[in-house]
Design an enzyme around this catalytic site. Structure first.
Site, PDB file in Angstrom:
ATOM      1  N   THR A   1      -8.195   8.119  -6.674  1.00 60.17           N
ATOM      2  CA  THR A   1      -7.509   9.272  -6.080  1.00 60.17           C
ATOM      3  C   THR A   1      -6.400   8.870  -5.092  1.00 60.17           C
ATOM      4  O   THR A   1      -5.507   9.659  -4.828  1.00 60.17           O
ATOM      5  CB  THR A   1      -8.513  10.181  -5.334  1.00 60.17           C
ATOM      6  OG1 THR A   1      -9.200   9.394  -4.358  1.00 60.17           O
ATOM      7  CG2 THR A   1      -9.503  10.804  -6.288  1.00 60.17           C
ATOM      8  N   ASP A   2      -6.471   7.643  -4.563  1.00 59.60           N
ATOM      9  CA  ASP A   2      -5.551   7.274  -3.478  1.00 59.60           C
ATOM     10  C   ASP A   2      -4.069   7.329  -3.874  1.00 59.60           C
ATOM     11  O   ASP A   2      -3.232   7.747  -3.076  1.00 59.60           O
ATOM     12  CB  ASP A   2      -5.893   5.877  -2.941  1.00 59.60           C
ATOM     13  CG  ASP A   2      -7.210   5.863  -2.167  1.00 59.60           C
ATOM     14  OD1 ASP A   2      -7.766   6.957  -1.931  1.00 59.60           O
ATOM     15  OD2 ASP A   2      -7.668   4.776  -1.799  1.00 59.60           O
TER      16      ASP A   2
ATOM     17  N   THR B   1     -12.641   5.416  -8.063  1.00 57.26           N
ATOM     18  CA  THR B   1     -14.003   5.804  -7.683  1.00 57.26           C
ATOM     19  C   THR B   1     -14.744   6.475  -8.832  1.00 57.26           C
ATOM     20  O   THR B   1     -15.972   6.405  -8.911  1.00 57.26           O
ATOM     21  CB  THR B   1     -13.933   6.761  -6.470  1.00 57.26           C
ATOM     22  OG1 THR B   1     -13.355   6.037  -5.388  1.00 57.26           O
ATOM     23  CG2 THR B   1     -15.286   7.270  -6.049  1.00 57.26           C
TER      24      THR B   1
ATOM     25  N   LYS C   1      -3.158  14.095  -2.561  1.00 53.52           N
ATOM     26  CA  LYS C   1      -4.488  13.930  -1.977  1.00 53.52           C
ATOM     27  C   LYS C   1      -4.427  14.447  -0.547  1.00 53.52           C
ATOM     28  O   LYS C   1      -3.629  13.961   0.267  1.00 53.52           O
ATOM     29  CB  LYS C   1      -4.918  12.465  -2.013  1.00 53.52           C
ATOM     30  CG  LYS C   1      -6.337  12.274  -1.506  1.00 53.52           C
ATOM     31  CD  LYS C   1      -6.896  10.892  -1.776  1.00 53.52           C
ATOM     32  CE  LYS C   1      -8.322  10.802  -1.258  1.00 53.52           C
ATOM     33  NZ  LYS C   1      -8.952   9.508  -1.531  1.00 53.52           N
TER      34      LYS C   1
ATOM     35  N   GLU D   1      20.457  19.856  10.318  1.00 53.56           N
ATOM     36  CA  GLU D   1      20.738  19.596  11.740  1.00 53.56           C
ATOM     37  C   GLU D   1      21.968  18.715  11.918  1.00 53.56           C
ATOM     38  O   GLU D   1      22.470  18.544  13.012  1.00 53.56           O
ATOM     39  CB  GLU D   1      19.512  18.970  12.402  1.00 53.56           C
ATOM     40  CG  GLU D   1      18.339  19.930  12.394  1.00 53.56           C
ATOM     41  CD  GLU D   1      17.308  19.643  13.468  1.00 53.56           C
ATOM     42  OE1 GLU D   1      17.569  18.859  14.386  1.00 53.56           O
ATOM     43  OE2 GLU D   1      16.219  20.242  13.371  1.00 53.56           O
TER      44      GLU D   1
ATOM     45  N   TYR E   1     -19.250   1.418  -1.670  1.00 51.04           N
ATOM     46  CA  TYR E   1     -19.172   1.242  -3.120  1.00 51.04           C
ATOM     47  C   TYR E   1     -17.885   0.502  -3.443  1.00 51.04           C
ATOM     48  O   TYR E   1     -16.999   0.361  -2.598  1.00 51.04           O
ATOM     49  CB  TYR E   1     -19.212   2.598  -3.845  1.00 51.04           C
ATOM     50  CG  TYR E   1     -17.951   3.400  -3.659  1.00 51.04           C
ATOM     51  CD1 TYR E   1     -17.767   4.203  -2.539  1.00 51.04           C
ATOM     52  CD2 TYR E   1     -16.917   3.341  -4.595  1.00 51.04           C
ATOM     53  CE1 TYR E   1     -16.603   4.918  -2.343  1.00 51.04           C
ATOM     54  CE2 TYR E   1     -15.744   4.058  -4.414  1.00 51.04           C
ATOM     55  CZ  TYR E   1     -15.595   4.844  -3.298  1.00 51.04           C
ATOM     56  OH  TYR E   1     -14.441   5.549  -3.107  1.00 51.04           O
TER      57      TYR E   1
HETATM   58  C1  SIN Z   1     -10.856   7.018  -5.058  1.00 51.54           C
HETATM   59  O1  SIN Z   1     -10.754   6.823  -6.259  1.00 51.54           O
HETATM   60  O2  SIN Z   1     -11.245   8.141  -4.634  1.00 51.54           O
HETATM   61  C2  SIN Z   1     -10.512   6.017  -3.994  1.00 51.54           C
HETATM   62  C3  SIN Z   1     -10.281   4.647  -4.496  1.00 51.54           C
HETATM   63  C4  SIN Z   1      -9.105   4.558  -5.404  1.00 51.54           C
HETATM   64  O3  SIN Z   1      -8.106   5.240  -5.204  1.00 51.54           O
HETATM   65  O4  SIN Z   1      -9.179   3.741  -6.333  1.00 51.54           O
END
Ligand code: SIN
Length: 370
Positions: free
Chosen positions: A121-122, A41, A194, A315, A54
């Site tokens: 971010t993913d 992103t 994340k 456990e 987007y």
């Molecule tokens: C992002 O970058 O926030 C989402 C899409 C991605 O991980 O490429």
């Protein structure tokens, strides 16, 4: 000839000379940053799908750098290269391998002092942890992304990138392993996750807190650096074309053992359980773990819980079912570690268990392992 005027002129000349020398010295001693773009992103651009829609991975990392206001004032010698330009849900081993090889080469040839990687971010946390395990260098390696595309009203990418460059150019970042810089906070690769699909401060640690922060001027750390320990099991990446197949099996109320058994049928060489609570799973799944044990397929018990860790022998006795505890690693990070161990030919459960306990700066230490 007026001696006083000459003295004054000489003084001004010396002053100019010293100014030029210090400017030259500063220019030559700027931190050399190699910026590697992988997409996400942070280089996303609006599309026609919806008013807010987007597409990630559209601009080049060069274009992103050119969009930074006042870039010259950063005081760094920055070189940008594109390694990939993808949305990070498509991140895979070939891109990881390209990153490792590029960073290792640049470090060996003294091409750069530090590295910044722009990323979606993913799966940013997975690339960060892979690099943490794979790289054997003290130079800062900092991953950064953004939650809003470049075309949004208030894109967070330029600010995040600015801060990541500050983190990378700080001498205090040496020897800390791979770092994630996001929305003004600094996290170690082992714990960065994340934690929000919405907020610009999207990252949080799965254990402890942030290890530092950035302000308008530079990066600050709460504690002094613990030297990154050497990887005793580094791999020859040029020979490793793919990573062993390791599947993550989720646990939920009513889950049975079928998914695990099917993963074995598909040829999984390792299994990670995203368990409930302390890495727990229903009895039928535990029985399926025994089947994996018979086939010599290691099973790591991690947890779907956001924070905390999974105890060994809590456990039930892990060795009765051929399982080991992921301790403080999330399922997706335990999977990467298991893949690298299997790639090295390590299948022995005790060795896998010891590796999961970790030797990264900040990793938890467990009394029974010491
Ligand atoms: C992002 O970058 O926030 C989402 C899409 C991605 O991980 O490429």
């Amino acid at each position: 000839m007026n001696f006083k005027i000459w003295k004054w002129r000489l003084f001004v000349l010396l002053l100019c000379l010293s100014f030029c020398c210090s400017a030259l010295w500063a220019e030559e001693n700027k931190p050399r940053i190699l910026l590697l773009g992988t997409g996400g992103t942070i280089v996303g651009v609006a599309n026609q799908n919806s008013p807010t829609g987007y597409t990630a991975g559209q601009l080049t990392v060069e274009e992103l750098v050119r969009s930074l206001p006042g870039f010259e004032r950063l005081g760094v010698d920055l070189k940008a290269e594109q390694v990939a330009n993808i949305a990070s849900q498509d991140m895979d081993y070939p891109v990881w391998k390209a990153l490792v090889e590029r960073i290792e080469r640049a470090a060996a040839q003294d091409e750069a002092d530090a590295f910044v990687i722009t990323h979606g971010t993913d799966t940013l946390e997975e690339t960060a942890f892979f690099l943490e395990l794979a790289l054997d260098i003290d130079n800062p390696v900092v991953l950064v992304g953004a939650m809003r595309p470049t075309t949004s009203l208030s894109a967070d990418g330029p600010q995040n990138l600015w801060e990541a460059i500050q983190v990378a150019s700080s001498v205090d970042s040496f020897g800390r392993g791979v770092l994630v810089s996001f929305a003004g906070e600094i996290f170690p690769a082992r714990y960065a996750t994340k934690a929000s699909t919405l907020q610009t401060g999207a990252f949080a640690p799965t254990f402890g807190g942030a290890i530092g922060f950035t302000d308008a001027h530079r990066a600050h750390y709460y504690v002094a650096s613990a030297k990154k320990q050497r990887r005793p099991w580094s791999l020859d990446w040029s020979k490793l074309e793919s990573l062993p197949k390791v599947e993550i099996i989720p646990v939920y109320a009513g889950a049975g053992g079928e998914a695990l058994l099917q993963a074995l049928e598909r040829g999984a060489q390792g299994i990670v359980i995203a368990g409930v609570g302390d890495g727990n799973m229903p009895a039928s799944m535990l029985q399926a773990c025994k089947r994996a044990q018979e086939r010599g397929v290691p099973v790591v018990r991690a947890t779907r819980v956001f924070q905390g860790y999974v105890h060994k022998d809590h456990e039930f006795k892990d060795s009765d079912y051929g399982t080991v505890a992921a301790y403080d690693l999330s399922p997706q990070k335990a999977r990467i570690l298991l893949q690298l161990l299997l790639a090295r030919g390590v299948r022995d459960l005790e060795r896998i268990q010891a590796a999961l306990v970790g030797d990264q700066p900040g990793a938890l230490r467990f009394a029974e392992e010491e």
